[in-house]
Scaffold this motif. Structure first.
Motif, PDB file in Angstrom:
ATOM      1  N   SER A  17       0.808  -1.102   0.014  1.00 14.83           N
ATOM      2  CA  SER A  17       0.082   0.002   0.087  1.00 14.83           C
ATOM      3  C   SER A  17       0.873   1.146   0.142  1.00 14.83           C
ATOM      4  N   LEU A  18       0.152   2.399  -0.042  1.00 14.10           N
ATOM      5  CA  LEU A  18       1.326   3.669  -0.195  1.00 14.10           C
ATOM      6  C   LEU A  18       1.726   3.723   1.090  1.00 14.10           C
ATOM      7  N   TYR A  19       1.186   3.635   2.174  1.00 15.14           N
ATOM      8  CA  TYR A  19       1.409   3.570   3.452  1.00 15.14           C
ATOM      9  C   TYR A  19       2.781   2.869   3.794  1.00 15.14           C
ATOM     10  N   GLU A  20       2.528   1.449   3.188  1.00 16.78           N
ATOM     11  CA  GLU A  20       3.818   0.464   3.445  1.00 16.78           C
ATOM     12  C   GLU A  20       5.045   0.842   2.639  1.00 16.78           C
ATOM     13  N   GLN A  47      -2.402  12.338   0.978  1.00 17.96           N
ATOM     14  CA  GLN A  47      -1.714  12.282   2.204  1.00 17.96           C
ATOM     15  C   GLN A  47      -0.331  12.076   2.006  1.00 17.96           C
ATOM     16  N   PHE A  48      -0.083  10.932   0.989  1.00 13.16           N
ATOM     17  CA  PHE A  48       1.422  10.299   0.801  1.00 13.16           C
ATOM     18  C   PHE A  48       2.037  11.068  -0.228  1.00 13.16           C
ATOM     19  N   LEU A  49       1.462  11.491  -1.290  1.00 17.22           N
ATOM     20  CA  LEU A  49       1.948  12.288  -2.636  1.00 17.22           C
ATOM     21  C   LEU A  49       1.873  13.713  -2.620  1.00 17.22           C
ATOM     22  N   ALA A  51       1.545  17.335  -4.164  1.00 14.25           N
ATOM     23  CA  ALA A  51       0.634  17.670  -5.242  1.00 14.25           C
ATOM     24  C   ALA A  51       1.312  17.877  -6.631  1.00 14.25           C
ATOM     25  N   SER A  52       2.530  17.957  -6.774  1.00 14.08           N
ATOM     26  CA  SER A  52       3.363  18.033  -7.979  1.00 14.08           C
ATOM     27  C   SER A  52       3.477  16.727  -8.635  1.00 14.08           C
ATOM     28  N   HIS A  53       3.615  15.566  -7.484  1.00 14.64           N
ATOM     29  CA  HIS A  53       3.669  14.213  -7.933  1.00 14.64           C
ATOM     30  C   HIS A  53       2.361  13.811  -8.966  1.00 14.64           C
ATOM     31  N   ASN A  54       1.435  14.323  -8.362  1.00 14.90           N
ATOM     32  CA  ASN A  54       0.074  13.940  -8.562  1.00 14.90           C
ATOM     33  C   ASN A  54      -0.842  14.764  -9.240  1.00 14.90           C
ATOM     34  N   PRO A  55      -1.192  14.813 -10.538  1.00 17.24           N
ATOM     35  CA  PRO A  55      -2.207  15.596 -11.308  1.00 17.24           C
ATOM     36  C   PRO A  55      -3.524  15.638 -10.417  1.00 17.24           C
ATOM     37  N   SER A  56      -4.137  16.757 -10.301  1.00 15.36           N
ATOM     38  CA  SER A  56      -5.282  16.799  -9.091  1.00 15.36           C
ATOM     39  C   SER A  56      -6.599  16.217 -10.322  1.00 15.36           C
ATOM     40  N   LYS A  57      -7.408  15.575  -9.664  1.00 12.88           N
ATOM     41  CA  LYS A  57      -8.502  15.243 -10.643  1.00 12.88           C
ATOM     42  C   LYS A  57      -9.464  16.169 -10.808  1.00 12.88           C
ATOM     43  N   LYS A  58      -9.190  17.444 -10.329  1.00 14.53           N
ATOM     44  CA  LYS A  58      -9.887  18.843 -10.744  1.00 14.53           C
ATOM     45  C   LYS A  58      -9.447  19.554 -11.874  1.00 14.53           C
ATOM     46  N   GLU A  59      -8.218  19.145 -12.178  1.00 13.21           N
ATOM     47  CA  GLU A  59      -7.628  19.299 -13.426  1.00 13.21           C
ATOM     48  C   GLU A  59      -8.685  18.734 -14.639  1.00 13.21           C
ATOM     49  N   TYR A  95       4.814  11.215 -13.682  1.00 16.80           N
ATOM     50  CA  TYR A  95       5.451  12.150 -12.588  1.00 16.80           C
ATOM     51  C   TYR A  95       7.040  11.166 -12.667  1.00 16.80           C
ATOM     52  N   ILE A  96       8.209  11.769 -13.053  1.00 14.70           N
ATOM     53  CA  ILE A  96       9.504  11.013 -12.768  1.00 14.70           C
ATOM     54  C   ILE A  96      10.275  11.783 -12.077  1.00 14.70           C
ATOM     55  N   SER A  97      10.886  11.251 -10.900  1.00  8.23           N
ATOM     56  CA  SER A  97      11.903  11.533 -10.084  1.00  8.23           C
ATOM     57  C   SER A  97      12.849  10.655  -9.681  1.00  8.23           C
ATOM     58  N   GLY A  98      14.117  10.690  -9.935  1.00  7.81           N
ATOM     59  CA  GLY A  98      15.023   9.812  -9.685  1.00  7.81           C
ATOM     60  C   GLY A  98      14.426   8.309  -9.846  1.00  7.81           C
ATOM     61  N   ASN A  99      14.331   7.539  -8.822  1.00  8.74           N
ATOM     62  CA  ASN A  99      13.920   6.434  -8.832  1.00  8.74           C
ATOM     63  C   ASN A  99      12.506   6.157  -8.830  1.00  8.74           C
ATOM     64  N   THR A 100      11.770   7.232  -9.047  1.00 10.92           N
ATOM     65  CA  THR A 100      10.385   7.019  -8.600  1.00 10.92           C
ATOM     66  C   THR A 100       9.511   7.341 -10.099  1.00 10.92           C
ATOM     67  N   LEU A 101       8.702   6.580 -10.316  1.00 14.55           N
ATOM     68  CA  LEU A 101       7.461   6.662 -11.356  1.00 14.55           C
ATOM     69  C   LEU A 101       6.279   6.629 -10.860  1.00 14.55           C
ATOM     70  N   ILE A 102       5.437   7.805 -11.221  1.00 17.45           N
ATOM     71  CA  ILE A 102       3.820   7.792 -11.010  1.00 17.45           C
ATOM     72  C   ILE A 102       3.304   7.777 -11.994  1.00 17.45           C
ATOM     73  N   SER A 103       2.290   7.196 -12.310  1.00 16.97           N
ATOM     74  CA  SER A 103       1.484   7.232 -13.528  1.00 16.97           C
ATOM     75  C   SER A 103       0.012   7.365 -12.960  1.00 16.97           C
ATOM     76  N   ARG A 104      -0.430   8.214 -13.935  1.00 14.33           N
ATOM     77  CA  ARG A 104      -2.076   8.352 -13.419  1.00 14.33           C
ATOM     78  C   ARG A 104      -3.040   8.674 -14.949  1.00 14.33           C
ATOM     79  N   HIS A 105      -3.996   7.725 -14.898  1.00  8.97           N
ATOM     80  CA  HIS A 105      -4.876   8.052 -15.928  1.00  8.97           C
ATOM     81  C   HIS A 105      -6.275   7.786 -15.575  1.00  8.97           C
ATOM     82  N   HIS A 106      -7.341   8.255 -16.169  1.00  7.22           N
ATOM     83  CA  HIS A 106      -8.694   8.074 -16.055  1.00  7.22           C
ATOM     84  C   HIS A 106      -9.217   6.716 -16.504  1.00  7.22           C
TER      85      HIS A 106
END
Length: 318
Positions: A17-20, A47-49, A51-59, A95-106
Motif C-alpha cells: 500500500s502507499l503507507y507501506e 496524504q502520501f503524494l 501535489a506536484s507528483h500527482n495531477p489533481s482530479k479537478k484538472e 511523474y518522474i523523479s530519480g527512482n520514482t515513477l508515478i502514472s495516473r490515468h482515468h
C-alpha cells in the motif's frame, strides 16, 4: 485503483500500500500506477503524494496536447494515448523523479497494462534496471499504438479512394471530413511531443546518459515519421475532397443544364398555349376545323426542332 511495483535489492514487491511503500527503506525503484481512484484512494493519495507528483482530479481530464512541467529535479509528462480500436484520445500523466515513477490515468490503458505485466514476471528478477527503462518500454508501446492508428486511418482513406460500396457523394464527403478531423486531432497529439522530447534531451534539469539520449533521439525520429504520414494522408484527403467537390459541381451543372433545356423548349409551347387559351371573341383560328390539330403539330415541331438544335450544339453530350 492504486497498484504499486517496488524493487529492493532485486526483490519485487507488488502487494504494497502507499503507507507501506513510504514506511519501508528506500527502494531501488518503485512505480505507482493510479487509475480512476475512488474518494478513499484520493484521500490516501493526497496524504502520501505531493501535489506536484500527482495531477489533481479537478484538472481538465483531456487537454488533447502533450505537456512537460519541471518541479526542481523532477518533471511531469502528460501524454496523449490514442486507442487503435476506437481512435479515442486518453490522457496519461507521468511523474518522474530519480527512482520514482508515478502514472495516473482515468481510463484503462493497454500500454500501461502491458508494461506493468512485463515488469512483474512471476518467480523471476524484474527486467528493468531503473525507472528510465520502464519509461522507454512505455514509450515503445505508445509508439506502436501511434503507428497502428496511422495505418488504420490510411486504410480508411484507401477505402474512400476505392469507393467499393458505391456510396453517395454526400456520405463520402461526411466520411472524408470525419477522417480529416481524426487526422488533425492525431497530429495535434503527436506534433508537440516532438518538441517535448527535444526539451528532455537538451534540458539541464533532466540527467540523461548517452544511451538514453540516443533512445530519445530515435523516438523523436519515429514521431517525425508518424507526423510525415499524417501530413501525407491529410494531403490525400484534401485531394479526395476536392475531387468529390468537383464531381458534385459537375453533376449540379449537368442537372441545371438539363433543366434549362427543358425550360427553353417549353417556353414557346407555353406562349402558344397561353395565346390560344385567352378565348377572345375575334380569334379566327378558334373557328378553324383543323385548328386544334395544326397547333398541336406546330408545338410538336417546335419542340423537336429545338431538341435537335440543342443536341447539335452538344448540350446532351456527357
Amino acid at each position: 485503483m492504486i497498484r504499486i511495483l517496488a524493487v529492493s535489492d532485486g526483490n519485487l514487491q507488488d502487494k504494497l500500500s502507499l503507507y507501506e511503500l513510504f514506511k519501508q527503506e528506500p527502494k531501488d525503484w518503485y512505480w505507482v500506477d493510479i487509475s480512476a481512484p475512488s474518494e478513499k484512494e484520493e484521500a490516501e493519495i493526497a496524504q502520501f503524494l505531493p501535489a506536484s507528483h500527482n495531477p489533481s482530479k479537478k484538472e481538465p481530464q483531456v487537454n488533447r496536447r502533450p505537456q512537460l512541467k519541471f518541479f526542481g529535479d523532477s518533471y511531469r509528462l502528460t501524454l496523449i494515448v490514442i486507442s487503435p480500436n476506437t481512435l479515442k484520445a486518453h490522457e496519461l500523466h507521468l511523474y518522474i523523479s530519480g527512482n520514482t515513477l508515478i502514472s495516473r490515468h482515468h481510463d484503462n490503458l493497454k500500454a500501461i497494462n502491458d508494461v506493468w505485466h512485463e515488469c512483474r514476471p512471476i518467480g523471476k528478477t524484474p527486467d528493468p534496471e531503473n525507472i528510465h527503462n520502464i519509461l522507454h518500454r512505455l514509450f515503445d508501446r505508445l509508439l506502436e499504438q501511434y503507428f497502428m492508428v496511422a495505418n488504420q486511418l490510411e486504410d480508411q482513406i484507401d477505402l474512400l479512394d476505392d469507393n467499393l460500396k458505391g456510396e453517395s457523394i454526400r456520405k463520402l464527403d461526411n466520411r472524408v471530413f470525419r477522417i480529416r478531423h481524426q487526422l488533425l486531432g492525431f497530429r495535434r497529439s503527436i506534433s508537440p511531443l516532438q518538441d517535448i522530447i527535444q526539451r528532455m534531451i537538451a534540458s539541464p534539469l533532466i540527467e540523461t546518459a548517452e544511451q538514453e539520449t540516443l533512445y530519445l533521439r530515435e523516438f523523436s525520429e519515429n514521431l517525425a515519421r508518424i507526423v510525415h504520414i499524417i501530413e501525407a494522408n491529410l494531403e490525400i484527403t484534401s485531394d479526395i475532397r476536392d475531387s468529390y467537390l468537383s464531381l458534385t459541381s459537375y453533376r449540379m451543372n449537368s442537372i441545371m443544364q438539363t433543366l434549362t433545356v427543358i425550360t427553353v423548349i417549353f417556353m414557346p409551347l407555353t406562349f402558344i398555349a397561353g395565346v390560344y387559351g385567352m378565348n377572345f371573341k375575334y380569334m379566327p383560328e378558334l373557328k378553324w376545323h383543323y385548328g386544334y390539330y395544326i397547333v398541336l403539330i406546330l408545338m410538336m415541331g417546335i419542340a423537336i426542332s429545338m431538341y435537335f438544335w440543342f443536341r447539335r450544339k452538344g448540350w446532351f453530350r456527357d
